[in-house]
Design a protein around this motif. Sequence first.
Motif, PDB file in Angstrom:
ATOM      1  N   GLY A 166      59.318  35.520  64.182  1.00  0.00           N
ATOM      2  CA  GLY A 166      58.690  34.231  64.457  1.00  0.00           C
ATOM      3  C   GLY A 166      57.844  33.751  63.298  1.00  0.00           C
ATOM      4  O   GLY A 166      57.896  32.576  62.916  1.00  0.00           O
ATOM      5  N   VAL A 195      57.138  26.949  71.680  1.00  0.00           N
ATOM      6  CA  VAL A 195      57.643  26.825  70.314  1.00  0.00           C
ATOM      7  C   VAL A 195      58.632  25.677  70.169  1.00  0.00           C
ATOM      8  O   VAL A 195      58.662  25.016  69.125  1.00  0.00           O
ATOM      9  CB  VAL A 195      58.251  28.143  69.770  1.00  0.00           C
ATOM     10  N   SER A 196      59.407  25.384  71.203  1.00  0.00           N
ATOM     11  CA  SER A 196      60.349  24.265  71.083  1.00  0.00           C
ATOM     12  C   SER A 196      59.632  22.924  71.157  1.00  0.00           C
ATOM     13  O   SER A 196      60.177  21.901  70.742  1.00  0.00           O
ATOM     14  CB  SER A 196      61.455  24.352  72.138  1.00  0.00           C
ATOM     15  N   TYR A 251      66.701  30.980  64.749  1.00  0.00           N
ATOM     16  CA  TYR A 251      65.474  30.192  64.787  1.00  0.00           C
ATOM     17  C   TYR A 251      64.691  30.551  66.045  1.00  0.00           C
ATOM     18  O   TYR A 251      64.383  31.715  66.260  1.00  0.00           O
ATOM     19  CB  TYR A 251      65.834  28.700  64.712  1.00  0.00           C
ATOM     20  N   ILE A 252      64.442  29.596  66.911  1.00  0.00           N
ATOM     21  CA  ILE A 252      63.528  29.804  68.039  1.00  0.00           C
ATOM     22  C   ILE A 252      64.118  30.620  69.191  1.00  0.00           C
ATOM     23  O   ILE A 252      63.381  31.056  70.060  1.00  0.00           O
ATOM     24  CB  ILE A 252      62.962  28.469  68.562  1.00  0.00           C
ATOM     25  N   VAL A 278      62.870  34.231  70.689  1.00  0.00           N
ATOM     26  CA  VAL A 278      61.902  34.488  71.765  1.00  0.00           C
ATOM     27  C   VAL A 278      62.574  35.082  72.996  1.00  0.00           C
ATOM     28  O   VAL A 278      61.905  35.703  73.818  1.00  0.00           O
ATOM     29  CB  VAL A 278      61.096  33.221  72.155  1.00  0.00           C
ATOM     30  N   THR A 333      62.851  20.438  66.218  1.00  0.00           N
ATOM     31  CA  THR A 333      64.164  20.637  66.830  1.00  0.00           C
ATOM     32  C   THR A 333      65.021  19.442  66.422  1.00  0.00           C
ATOM     33  O   THR A 333      64.541  18.508  65.786  1.00  0.00           O
ATOM     34  CB  THR A 333      64.068  20.741  68.369  1.00  0.00           C
ATOM     35  N   TYR A 339      59.141  30.123  74.707  1.00  0.00           N
ATOM     36  CA  TYR A 339      60.202  29.204  74.259  1.00  0.00           C
ATOM     37  C   TYR A 339      59.777  27.744  74.452  1.00  0.00           C
ATOM     38  O   TYR A 339      59.966  26.913  73.565  1.00  0.00           O
ATOM     39  CB  TYR A 339      61.510  29.462  75.007  1.00  0.00           C
ATOM     40  N   LEU A 351      57.479  23.345  67.237  1.00  0.00           N
ATOM     41  CA  LEU A 351      58.308  23.420  66.028  1.00  0.00           C
ATOM     42  C   LEU A 351      59.398  22.353  66.057  1.00  0.00           C
ATOM     43  O   LEU A 351      59.803  21.891  67.122  1.00  0.00           O
ATOM     44  CB  LEU A 351      58.928  24.813  65.909  1.00  0.00           C
TER      45      LEU A 351
END
Length: 194
Positions: free
Chosen positions: A69, A112-113, A93-94, A97, A118, A109, A116
């Motif tokens: 991460g 972070v989505s 990438y993500i 998790v 997308t 998830y 970060l």
Amino acid sequence: MKKFIVIDGLDGSGKDTQVRMIAEMYEKQGRNVVIRSHPCSDNKFGRKSKAALLKTGKINHLKATIYFGLDAIRSVVKYARNDDVDVLIFSRYILAVMYLPDGINTIVYKIVSFVLPTSDCMFFLDVSPEESLRRIGSRNEDTEMFENIESLRENRLKSQKFTYNWNVIPGDDSPEVISEKIKKICLETDKLIG
């Protein structure tokens, strides 16, 4: 960065092959492409993640995920706002998790989505565990902790909780067939942006 593409999937799903094929398409258009294949070997987080993946046990499992991460976040910070980058492509990438304990992984998830970047060009290569294991066996690399049939089956099932807003591409097809499907979606989104 004008375009962000993510290719993810189980080990052996063909992520790096697809990244190269997409990068070639955009490079032929004269676009500046940057590829980040996580875990990356050019920084301590990526190296520590890879080292933990080559070991076993819950502590190494957690270390691999956390360092992964941090490696991915480092790539975002370094490249996502770089005006010299036309196309940024991440291999992995993500979805890392999903390797966290159940319950926690869903919450992380969602966070972070949201935090970060997308895009509409996030692809999950849905390879069968059997095909994944066959491809892994054909490589001349050390085996990682998740590269066994039980883990591959479990993680494929887990992935379905997280890929609801991804482009899921059947991963047992030939690299060329997979690439055509991915390129078609990427080019369609280029038309929408341009």
